[in-house]
Every structure is written in structure tokens, then in C-alpha cells.
Design a protein around this motif. Structure first.
Motif, PDB file in Angstrom:
ATOM      1  N   ARG A 245       0.837  -1.219   0.000  1.00 36.83           N
ATOM      2  CA  ARG A 245       0.000   0.000   0.000  1.00 36.83           C
ATOM      3  C   ARG A 245       0.865   1.259   0.000  1.00 36.83           C
ATOM      4  NH1 ARG A 245      -4.164  -2.550   4.281  1.00 36.83           N
ATOM      5  NH2 ARG A 245      -5.614  -3.459   2.770  1.00 36.83           N
ATOM      6  N   TYR A 246       1.976   1.223   0.717  1.00 35.88           N
ATOM      7  CA  TYR A 246       2.901   2.359   0.708  1.00 35.88           C
ATOM      8  C   TYR A 246       3.427   2.605  -0.710  1.00 35.88           C
ATOM      9  CZ  TYR A 246       7.092   5.132   1.153  1.00 35.88           C
ATOM     10  OH  TYR A 246       8.033   6.095   0.970  1.00 35.88           O
ATOM     11  N   TYR A 247       3.870   1.551  -1.367  1.00 32.38           N
ATOM     12  CA  TYR A 247       4.371   1.686  -2.734  1.00 32.38           C
ATOM     13  C   TYR A 247       3.273   2.208  -3.669  1.00 32.38           C
ATOM     14  CZ  TYR A 247       9.053  -0.437  -2.461  1.00 32.38           C
ATOM     15  OH  TYR A 247      10.378  -0.693  -2.225  1.00 32.38           O
ATOM     16  N   LEU A 248       2.049   1.702  -3.527  1.00 30.41           N
ATOM     17  CA  LEU A 248       0.942   2.151  -4.371  1.00 30.41           C
ATOM     18  C   LEU A 248       0.715   3.648  -4.195  1.00 30.41           C
ATOM     19  CD1 LEU A 248      -1.433   1.533  -6.301  1.00 30.41           C
ATOM     20  CD2 LEU A 248      -2.807   1.083  -4.251  1.00 30.41           C
ATOM     21  N   LYS A 249       0.630   4.079  -2.955  1.00 31.57           N
ATOM     22  CA  LYS A 249       0.395   5.490  -2.659  1.00 31.57           C
ATOM     23  C   LYS A 249       1.512   6.361  -3.249  1.00 31.57           C
ATOM     24  CE  LYS A 249       1.000   6.818   1.572  1.00 31.57           C
ATOM     25  NZ  LYS A 249       0.846   7.101   3.011  1.00 31.57           N
ATOM     26  N   THR A 250       2.752   5.931  -3.085  1.00 36.11           N
ATOM     27  CA  THR A 250       3.894   6.702  -3.576  1.00 36.11           C
ATOM     28  C   THR A 250       3.914   6.751  -5.095  1.00 36.11           C
ATOM     29  OG1 THR A 250       5.118   6.080  -1.588  1.00 36.11           O
ATOM     30  CG2 THR A 250       6.390   6.961  -3.414  1.00 36.11           C
ATOM     31  N   LEU A 251       3.677   5.625  -5.749  1.00 31.97           N
ATOM     32  CA  LEU A 251       3.617   5.609  -7.216  1.00 31.97           C
ATOM     33  C   LEU A 251       2.523   6.532  -7.736  1.00 31.97           C
ATOM     34  CD1 LEU A 251       4.211   1.811  -7.812  1.00 31.97           C
ATOM     35  CD2 LEU A 251       5.515   3.634  -8.927  1.00 31.97           C
ATOM     36  N   GLN A 252       1.356   6.484  -7.113  1.00 34.37           N
ATOM     37  CA  GLN A 252       0.252   7.323  -7.560  1.00 34.37           C
ATOM     38  C   GLN A 252       0.543   8.805  -7.329  1.00 34.37           C
ATOM     39  OE1 GLN A 252      -3.046   5.383  -5.547  1.00 34.37           O
ATOM     40  NE2 GLN A 252      -3.484   4.142  -7.362  1.00 34.37           N
ATOM     41  N   GLN A 253       1.216   9.126  -6.232  1.00 31.75           N
ATOM     42  CA  GLN A 253       1.590  10.520  -5.972  1.00 31.75           C
ATOM     43  C   GLN A 253       2.548  11.042  -7.041  1.00 31.75           C
ATOM     44  OE1 GLN A 253       3.115  10.279  -1.957  1.00 31.75           O
ATOM     45  NE2 GLN A 253       1.099  10.645  -1.046  1.00 31.75           N
ATOM     46  N   LEU A 254       3.333  10.145  -7.616  1.00 33.63           N
ATOM     47  CA  LEU A 254       4.264  10.518  -8.679  1.00 33.63           C
ATOM     48  C   LEU A 254       3.609  10.511 -10.065  1.00 33.63           C
ATOM     49  CD1 LEU A 254       7.422   8.607  -7.405  1.00 33.63           C
ATOM     50  CD2 LEU A 254       7.057  11.094  -7.406  1.00 33.63           C
ATOM     51  N   GLY A 255       2.324  10.208 -10.110  1.00 37.76           N
ATOM     52  CA  GLY A 255       1.587  10.230 -11.368  1.00 37.76           C
ATOM     53  C   GLY A 255       1.632   8.942 -12.161  1.00 37.76           C
ATOM     54  N   ALA A 256       2.171   7.897 -11.575  1.00 38.85           N
ATOM     55  CA  ALA A 256       2.236   6.604 -12.274  1.00 38.85           C
ATOM     56  C   ALA A 256       0.887   5.899 -12.188  1.00 38.85           C
ATOM     57  CB  ALA A 256       3.325   5.726 -11.672  1.00 38.85           C
ATOM     58  N   GLU A 257       0.528   5.228 -13.263  1.00 37.53           N
ATOM     59  CA  GLU A 257      -0.681   4.408 -13.261  1.00 37.53           C
ATOM     60  C   GLU A 257      -0.323   3.093 -12.563  1.00 37.53           C
ATOM     61  OE1 GLU A 257      -3.967   2.573 -16.373  1.00 37.53           O
ATOM     62  OE2 GLU A 257      -2.253   3.686 -17.147  1.00 37.53           O
ATOM     63  N   ALA A 258      -0.937   2.868 -11.406  1.00 37.90           N
ATOM     64  CA  ALA A 258      -0.578   1.694 -10.603  1.00 37.90           C
ATOM     65  C   ALA A 258      -1.816   1.109  -9.942  1.00 37.90           C
ATOM     66  CB  ALA A 258       0.452   2.084  -9.542  1.00 37.90           C
ATOM     67  N   GLN A 259      -1.727  -0.185  -9.682  1.00 38.24           N
ATOM     68  CA  GLN A 259      -2.787  -0.894  -8.969  1.00 38.24           C
ATOM     69  C   GLN A 259      -2.143  -1.926  -8.059  1.00 38.24           C
ATOM     70  OE1 GLN A 259      -5.256  -2.942 -11.811  1.00 38.24           O
ATOM     71  NE2 GLN A 259      -3.525  -3.932 -12.808  1.00 38.24           N
ATOM     72  N   LEU A 260      -2.904  -2.410  -7.110  1.00 38.46           N
ATOM     73  CA  LEU A 260      -2.420  -3.377  -6.132  1.00 38.46           C
ATOM     74  C   LEU A 260      -3.239  -4.647  -6.234  1.00 38.46           C
ATOM     75  CD1 LEU A 260      -0.907  -4.286  -3.536  1.00 38.46           C
ATOM     76  CD2 LEU A 260      -2.546  -2.934  -2.236  1.00 38.46           C
ATOM     77  N   PHE A 261      -2.529  -5.773  -6.256  1.00 39.17           N
ATOM     78  CA  PHE A 261      -3.199  -7.070  -6.177  1.00 39.17           C
ATOM     79  C   PHE A 261      -2.611  -7.834  -5.008  1.00 39.17           C
ATOM     80  CE2 PHE A 261      -3.672 -11.607  -7.150  1.00 39.17           C
ATOM     81  CZ  PHE A 261      -5.053 -11.654  -7.167  1.00 39.17           C
ATOM     82  N   SER A 262      -3.467  -8.155  -4.055  1.00 40.59           N
ATOM     83  CA  SER A 262      -3.054  -8.955  -2.900  1.00 40.59           C
ATOM     84  C   SER A 262      -3.384 -10.418  -3.167  1.00 40.59           C
ATOM     85  CB  SER A 262      -3.789  -8.488  -1.638  1.00 40.59           C
ATOM     86  OG  SER A 262      -3.527  -9.388  -0.574  1.00 40.59           O
ATOM     87  N   LEU A 263      -2.451 -11.289  -2.851  1.00 36.43           N
ATOM     88  CA  LEU A 263      -2.713 -12.721  -3.029  1.00 36.43           C
ATOM     89  C   LEU A 263      -3.810 -13.217  -2.095  1.00 36.43           C
ATOM     90  CD1 LEU A 263       0.834 -14.207  -3.743  1.00 36.43           C
ATOM     91  CD2 LEU A 263      -0.858 -13.243  -5.320  1.00 36.43           C
ATOM     92  N   GLU A 264      -4.253 -12.393  -1.160  1.00 34.79           N
ATOM     93  CA  GLU A 264      -5.439 -12.719  -0.355  1.00 34.79           C
ATOM     94  C   GLU A 264      -6.670 -12.844  -1.258  1.00 34.79           C
ATOM     95  OE1 GLU A 264      -6.124 -10.604   3.524  1.00 34.79           O
ATOM     96  OE2 GLU A 264      -4.479  -9.376   2.746  1.00 34.79           O
ATOM     97  N   SER A 265      -6.627 -12.199  -2.430  1.00 31.81           N
ATOM     98  CA  SER A 265      -7.773 -12.175  -3.343  1.00 31.81           C
ATOM     99  C   SER A 265      -7.808 -13.354  -4.312  1.00 31.81           C
ATOM    100  CB  SER A 265      -7.748 -10.875  -4.159  1.00 31.81           C
ATOM    101  OG  SER A 265      -7.826  -9.770  -3.298  1.00 31.81           O
ATOM    102  N   LEU A 266      -6.858 -14.252  -4.205  1.00 30.45           N
ATOM    103  CA  LEU A 266      -6.878 -15.428  -5.086  1.00 30.45           C
ATOM    104  C   LEU A 266      -8.089 -16.296  -4.774  1.00 30.45           C
ATOM    105  CD1 LEU A 266      -3.113 -16.460  -5.064  1.00 30.45           C
ATOM    106  CD2 LEU A 266      -4.419 -15.545  -7.001  1.00 30.45           C
ATOM    107  N   PRO A 267      -8.633 -16.957  -5.793  1.00 29.36           N
ATOM    108  CA  PRO A 267      -9.749 -17.863  -5.542  1.00 29.36           C
ATOM    109  C   PRO A 267      -9.358 -18.949  -4.540  1.00 29.36           C
ATOM    110  CG  PRO A 267      -9.439 -17.532  -7.897  1.00 29.36           C
ATOM    111  CD  PRO A 267      -8.270 -16.898  -7.214  1.00 29.36           C
TER     112      PRO A 267
END
Length: 173
Positions: free
Chosen positions: A20-42
Motif C-alpha cells: 500500500r505504501y508503494y501504491l500510494k507513492t507511485l500514484q503521488q508521482l503520477g504513475a498508473e498503478a494498482q495493487l493485487f493482494s494474493l489474499e484475493s486469489l480464488p
């Protein structure tokens, strides 16, 4: 698109906090980013999506992987390596198209003092096999429970320096 892979399915993990820290930082820099947690695997991934099978539950995950140009793997140390669920995720994705000639950055974390050096090395071998081009700056963040503040941000000067350097290099990679 940069997809951050939180490399464990452990609930409320430090891996997810770092992701989440990396996502927030990337987005603050204007990068198109998303997060996928392996908790979301089927839940039935092993029974439904390995060895050429495909479940309706995994299809959107496969599409996300296919649409990703760059990956950032946040990988915790499990028994001197990386979590088996991360390897299972890689195995469930279409080969070779999911990762072939794409780019990735690797960050290892651990509660111990080495920051998952061995796990990142092991995972680098898999990346090589997949033809997934890895950014040379691989981070190893030890004693992770002392690295994040209450807001989930890194605050130590050296950690901030290296994570910012890796993020900037990934954007340009």
C-alpha cells in the motif's frame, strides 16, 4: 500499468502494508498503478486453475496480469525463501504470455535481519525462466515491523532513500 503484487495471502500482513505504501507513492508521482493482494486469489485455485484449466474466478486476475506492463513484487520471507502461494499464483497464470518480456522490481521484507535476500534470489531465478526482466536494484528490508509508522509509511531516512530510488527507476524502466 504497474501492478504491485503483495506476495502473501496472510491477512493483515506487513507485506500488504508495504504494498500500500508503494501504491500510494507511485500514484503521488503520477504513475498508473494498482495493487493485487494474493489474499484475493480464488479459494480453490489449486484445484481449478493449474495445468491448463481456467476458472471464472481467476479470469479477471489473468486479464489484470495480461494488461500489466511492469510488476512490483513485495515478497516476505517464508522459511528462508518466498511464500508458496506466490509460486502457485505464477504457475496459475498463462505461460509464457503473462510475464514474457515484461518488467519487474523486487522488494524483499522480513522480520529478521536479512530482508529476504535468499527469497529474492530464488524468485529472481523464476523471473529469468519467465523472461521477466528484473530491475537491477532489488531491495531487502529487514526488521519490517520497525520500518513502518502508524500511518503505514516508511520513515527511516535510508529506507526512504532506497524505496524512492527503486520507485523512480521502475517508472523509467
Amino acid at each position: 500499468m504497474i501492478t504491485i503484487i503483495s506476495g502473501t495471502n496472510r491477512p493483515n500482513s506487513n507485506t500488504l502494508k508495504v504494498s500500500r505504501y508503494y501504491l500510494k507513492t507511485l500514484q503521488q508521482l503520477g504513475a498508473e498503478a494498482q495493487l493485487f493482494s494474493l489474499e484475493s486469489l480464488p479459494e480453490r485455485l489449486i484445484a481449478t486453475d493449474l495445468y491448463g484449466k481456467r476458472s471464472p474466478e481467476f479470469e479477471p486476475i489473468q486479464q489484470m496480469v495480461a494488461n500489466t506492463e511492469k510488476f512490483l513484487f513485495i515478497i516476505p520471507e517464508y522459511n528462508g525463501s518466498f511464500p508458496g502461494v506466490l509460486k502457485t499464483f505464477i504457475d496459475a497464470c498463462e505461460f509464457p504470455d503473462s510475464f514474457y518480456n515484461k518488467k519487474a522490481a523486487l522488494t524483499g521484507i522480513s522480520s529478521g535481519k536479512y530482508g529476504n535476500i535468499r527469497g529474492i534470489d530464488h524468485f529472481s531465478g523464476i523471473c529469468g525462466y519467465l523472461h521477466l526482466n528484473v530491475l537491477p536494484l532489488r531491495l531487502h528490508i529487514p526488521a519490517i515491523k520497525y520500518e513502518l509508522n502508524e500511518a503505514g509509511d516508511f520513515f527511516k531516512e535510508d529506507t526512504l532513500k532506497f524505496t524512492n530510488d527503486q520507485i523512480n527507476k521502475l517508472i523509467k524502466f
